[in-house]
Design an enzyme around this catalytic site. Sequence first.
Site, short mmCIF file in Angstrom:
data_model
loop_
_atom_site.label_atom_id
_atom_site.label_comp_id
_atom_site.label_asym_id
_atom_site.label_seq_id
_atom_site.Cartn_x
_atom_site.Cartn_y
_atom_site.Cartn_z
CB ALA A 112 -0.91 0.01 1.22
N PRO A 113 0.42 2.33 -0.66
CG PRO A 113 0.37 4.53 -1.42
CD PRO A 113 1.18 3.60 -0.60
N GLY A 114 0.16 1.39 -3.29
CA GLY A 114 0.02 0.61 -4.52
C GLY A 114 0.79 1.11 -5.74
CD GLU A 134 0.05 -2.05 3.92
OE1 GLU A 134 1.00 -1.86 3.14
OE2 GLU A 134 0.16 -1.91 5.17
CB CYS A 232 11.61 6.04 0.46
SG CYS A 232 10.54 6.07 1.90
N1 SAM Z 1 5.19 -0.26 -2.02
C1 SAM Z 1 4.27 0.80 -1.64
C2 SAM Z 1 4.01 1.66 -2.85
O1 SAM Z 1 4.81 1.66 -3.80
O2 SAM Z 1 2.96 2.33 -2.89
C3 SAM Z 1 4.78 1.58 -0.46
C4 SAM Z 1 5.06 0.70 0.73
S1 SAM Z 1 5.53 1.55 2.20
C5 SAM Z 1 7.14 2.04 1.86
C6 SAM Z 1 5.73 0.22 3.32
C7 SAM Z 1 4.46 -0.49 3.71
O3 SAM Z 1 4.80 -1.54 4.63
C8 SAM Z 1 3.45 0.38 4.41
O4 SAM Z 1 2.23 0.38 3.70
C9 SAM Z 1 3.30 -0.23 5.79
O5 SAM Z 1 1.97 -0.21 6.27
C10 SAM Z 1 3.74 -1.66 5.56
N2 SAM Z 1 4.22 -2.31 6.82
C11 SAM Z 1 4.35 -1.78 8.04
N3 SAM Z 1 4.78 -2.70 8.91
C12 SAM Z 1 4.91 -3.85 8.26
C13 SAM Z 1 5.32 -5.15 8.62
N4 SAM Z 1 5.68 -5.45 9.85
N5 SAM Z 1 5.31 -6.10 7.66
C14 SAM Z 1 4.96 -5.78 6.40
N6 SAM Z 1 4.58 -4.57 5.99
C15 SAM Z 1 4.57 -3.61 6.91
#
Ligand code: SAM
Length: 443
Positions: A112-114, A134, A232
């Site tokens: 998320a958000p995708g 997610e 990031c």
């Molecule tokens: N890949 C997404 C995009 O391109 O739109 C952005 C992802 S963001 C950097 C990381 C995501 O990992 C968040 O949505 C967060 O909620 C989720 N996250 C948080 N804790 C996590 C966990 N323990 N295991 C897996 N995912 C987790």
Amino acid sequence: MNLPSEFLKELKTVLGQDAEKYKEMFDQPAFRGISVNRLKITPERLLPLLPFAAWQSPFYKDGYYIPADTEGIGAYPLHHAGAFYVQEPSAASAVSLLDVQKGEKILDLCAAPGGKSSQIASLLGGTGLIWSNEVVKNRSRILLSNFERMGISAGVVSSCRPEKLCSRLEGYFDKVLVDAPCSGEGMFRKNHDAVAEWSLEHVTACANRQISILQSAAAALREGGVLVYSTCTFSYQENEGVVQRLLEACPELEPYDMEEPFGRKTRFSNAVRITPMEGGEGHFAARFRKKGNNGSAKPSGQHYPKMNKDIMKLTEKFLDDIFLVRPELIPVVRGDKLCLVPDNLPDTDGLNVIRSGVLAGVIVKNRIEPEHALFTSSSPSALRRVLALSADDKRTDEFLSGNEIDCDGESGYTGVAVEGMITGFGKCSGGRLKNKYPKGLRR
Ligand code: SAM
């Protein structure tokens, strides 16, 4: 803006003398961009239609910079139509490293958000499978909404803990992307408030969490499959530190070198870093391969509930009424919902799957009411009835605002195509189209 001294110290170990350049650039406008969704349109067709300038990004073949002061992008008809995803240019780089090939089964574990799932689905072009997970429930709903806007049908959206999902689907995926939760230093220029949340303790906690997610991810990968880890953030502890720890913890993984012509070198030949000096807000991505070459595991398949004869007849009539050319998906009824799901899905029971394939309709008494996603995942040529509008037609504005519009076509459920992309639908009768654009999406 005063940056934390510990952050600046860390930054110096990562960027050396360029840490000064970063400080100088800190208050300049952040880079912005879009990634084109080939499920809906090609870049060649889209670029002349955009009401703002767009120029090629070095980080992704379908990625473009847009002016920093572009406003209200979410309200543009082409955005509603799913033609593109607004994405910071360097964020698209991880999918370039994934090197998506048609027909592959790909897991996006932190989705998320995708943005990155949209890129993957665009490159798969309706073949193979994109499984987007997610763990945070609310965020998985946003992910689903983006899936529907982008018109993704060969996909699954789930909200499951990585260790559970990956152990159940052990060895199943050709490629796995872990775009990990991180300390977000690459967001600082765009969002100054994020600086206040930074601490060394948080960096350490993020690194530990990343290792745990990546170890799960490695299990879901088939032998010979590819894993991409991205963040990031600039931190050495999270990025290079995690690469090193992962290789120690998972001897089944090996570095998989890259020749991408972007970013700055890191101490690993399988990893790249992008900073504002290279034209992106901040991204790090590293690539690994799972040793061996045993092909993909075949976990037990889905058992679809058998449709009773009446429902089957109703479904046939419904699909015949909507489509000239039916999608190559299997109709499945669960409760009162009709879905069209990709063939050969593994058993998803207990994995908190929110959607597999497309929600096609809801069974109400002896009829089926079509759903928004059925239309957005279809091309105009597949539908029986289409109202074709240009982005600047007054009716497009009216439709996206939820109003009834003129429609002189045959009566019945009608897809509304904006610049050739199905954006929603309505019910045409007596020269008017009753608007079925979902309330939550209206302008
Ligand atoms: N890949 C997404 C995009 O391109 O739109 C952005 C992802 S963001 C950097 C990381 C995501 O990992 C968040 O949505 C967060 O909620 C989720 N996250 C948080 N804790 C996590 C966990 N323990 N295991 C897996 N995912 C987790």
